[in-house]
Design a protein around this motif. Structure first.
Motif: not given
Ligand code: SF4
Lengths: 259, 180
Positions: A209, A211-214, A228-229, B170-172, B175-176
């Motif tokens: 993913d 967008e997932d920078t964690k 934040e992406y 929380t995953t993306q 979130k979505r």
């Protein structure tokens, strides 16, 4: 929560579509003139069908007679061990389970498989008074197939959690679990309202993913943990295209199509 | 009489060392990482090997503790089944702050080869993870390296744990899902 309704029936699907394919079978031999003759004679009326498969006697009986048959086998024929007991799901084909008990005579090195058919929803008599090993085996059968066992001292799930819904070894049970199974840990630990926050299970271990920078570091353009992406900051990677395949562009991998 | 030589070119001309609270605290934290004695599956065997004499975790100040109250690091070594997930989370909650988590092996990272109904698909669904350790099973050297990476990470952090960014659950995808 909605109750899980099986959408496709695995058992109804044909395994082989080749119309000339003959399913290979193990040859069945007659019991006459083998060293199992005395065993079948002792069982007498209880035997519905009997034959020898790979040097092992198979006896078909009525589901009501299982305790009596196993008692005769133990006390008169020397089959002192019940090494395995479980069931097979034939619900779609016949509306029945096939239950089996695998018996071992240690002194004479002989094995017998006692087989019976049990209609869905019916219960079987426990053989725990004869064989202590049946205690766990019957609990597992109850856990995996939902077959109730009468007069069992402690009939409770053995592998799955006590509050589990469904019986996983039924052929209608999906391998990835139903809705209850896929949210089990979230519901149990955080409560149902956390489902939205944690999100559905990711069943593709190769998924990245961006967008997932964690959880993922961005190759070619590194950002600090938890940023934040921002799609505008996306930079063109110049040096290696092969190492930086964007797996998210394809909707699914080859594996998904095969499933 | 003891001779004490003062180097006037460094240490502001005094026999002292200057540092910040962050550095001092993190020096202490990072050099005595005590993991919880907690194994889940085959990966735990490699974790035990790392702790035993051949790979010898003790020399890094890493001593396995049998109680979550005394532990700083939780090494999730192995397959986390859904039945067990509740207890794993309880052990994590029992650990005192500051605490860190290493997810060891494919099973803990993503569910690994157990793509089934009974396995948690990645421990980060229930516990925030600091270091993901790939492999099936990762060799003891890899776990040692993960420990060293964790030490490095701790040394960069603030002494005040509230200021440190922890992975939230929380995953993306989550979130979505919330935005929809
Ligand atoms: S990652 Fe491999 S070695 Fe580790 S627990 Fe899973 S199957 Fe076992």
């Amino acid at each position: 929560m909605r109750k899980y309704v099986p959408k496709d029936n695995v058992q109804k699907k044909a395994y082989y579509t080749d119309r000339f394919h003959v399913v290979p079978r193990v040859p069945r031999e007659k019991v006459i003139d083998t060293h199992f003759e005395a065993t079948v004679f002792n069982l007498g009326e209880y035997v519905k069908d009997s034959y020898v498969e790979i040097g092992q006697l198979v006896v078909h009986i009525d589901a009501n007679d299982n305790f009596a048959v196993l008692k005769i086998l133990k006390e008169q024929c020397g089959y002192t061990q019940c090494s395995e007991q479980s069931a097979v799901d034939y619900l779609a084909k016949d509306g029945e389970f096939e239950l089996f008990w695998q018996m071992l005579n240690v002194n004479e090195a002989k094995r017998v498989r006692v087989v019976c058919r049990l209609k869905e929803g019916l219960a079987i008599e426990s053989v725990e008074p004869l064989f202590k090993s049946a205690n766990f085996a019957e609990r597992e059968m109850f856990d995996m197939f939902g077959i109730k066992v009468n007069n069992h001292p402690f009939l409770k799930r053995i592998l799955m959690p006590d509050d589990w819904e469904g019986h996983p070894l039924l052929k209608t049970y999906p391998l990835f679990g139903d809705e209850f199974a896929s949210w089990y840990e979230v519901d149990k630990i955080f409560g149902k309202e956390y489902r939205d926050i944690i999100g559905p299970e990711n069943r593709d271990p190769g998924k990245i993913d961006i967008e997932d920078t964690k959880r993922f570091s961005r190759v070619g353009y590194e950002v600090p943990f938890g940023t934040e992406y921002n799609a505008d900051e996306e930079v063109e990677v110049a040096y290696s295209e092969t190492a930086l395949v964007n797996y998210n562009k394809k909707t699914s991998k080859q594996l998904d199509e095969r499933r | 009489m003891a001779q004490h030589q003062v180097n006037y070119a460094s240490s502001a001309g005094l026999p002292i060392a200057l540092t910040s609270v962050d550095k001092l605290v993190n020096w202490g934290r990072s050099n005595s990482l005590w993991p919880l004695t907690y194994g889940l599956a085959c990966c735990a065997i490699e974790m035990m090997a790392s702790g035993a004499s051949r790979y010898d975790f003790d020399r890094m100040g890493t001593i396995f503790r049998a109680s979550p109250r005394q532990a700083d690091v939780m090494i999730l070594a192995g397959t986390l089944s859904k039945k067990h997930s509740e207890f794993a989370r309880r052990l994590y909650d029992q650990m005192t702050e500051p605490k860190w988590v290493i997810s060891m092996g494919s099973c803990a990272n993503t569910g690994g080869m157990f793509n089934t109904y009974a396995t948690v698909q990645g421990v980060d669904r229930i516990i925030p993870v600091d270091i993901y350790l790939p492999g099936c099973a990762p060799r003891p050297e890899t776990l040692q390296y993960a420990m060293m990476m964790l030490q490095k990470k701790i040394r960069r952090e603030s002494a005040d744990m509230k200021k440190n960014t922890k992975q939230d659950l929380t995953t993306q995808a989550g979130k979505r899902a919330r935005l929809i």
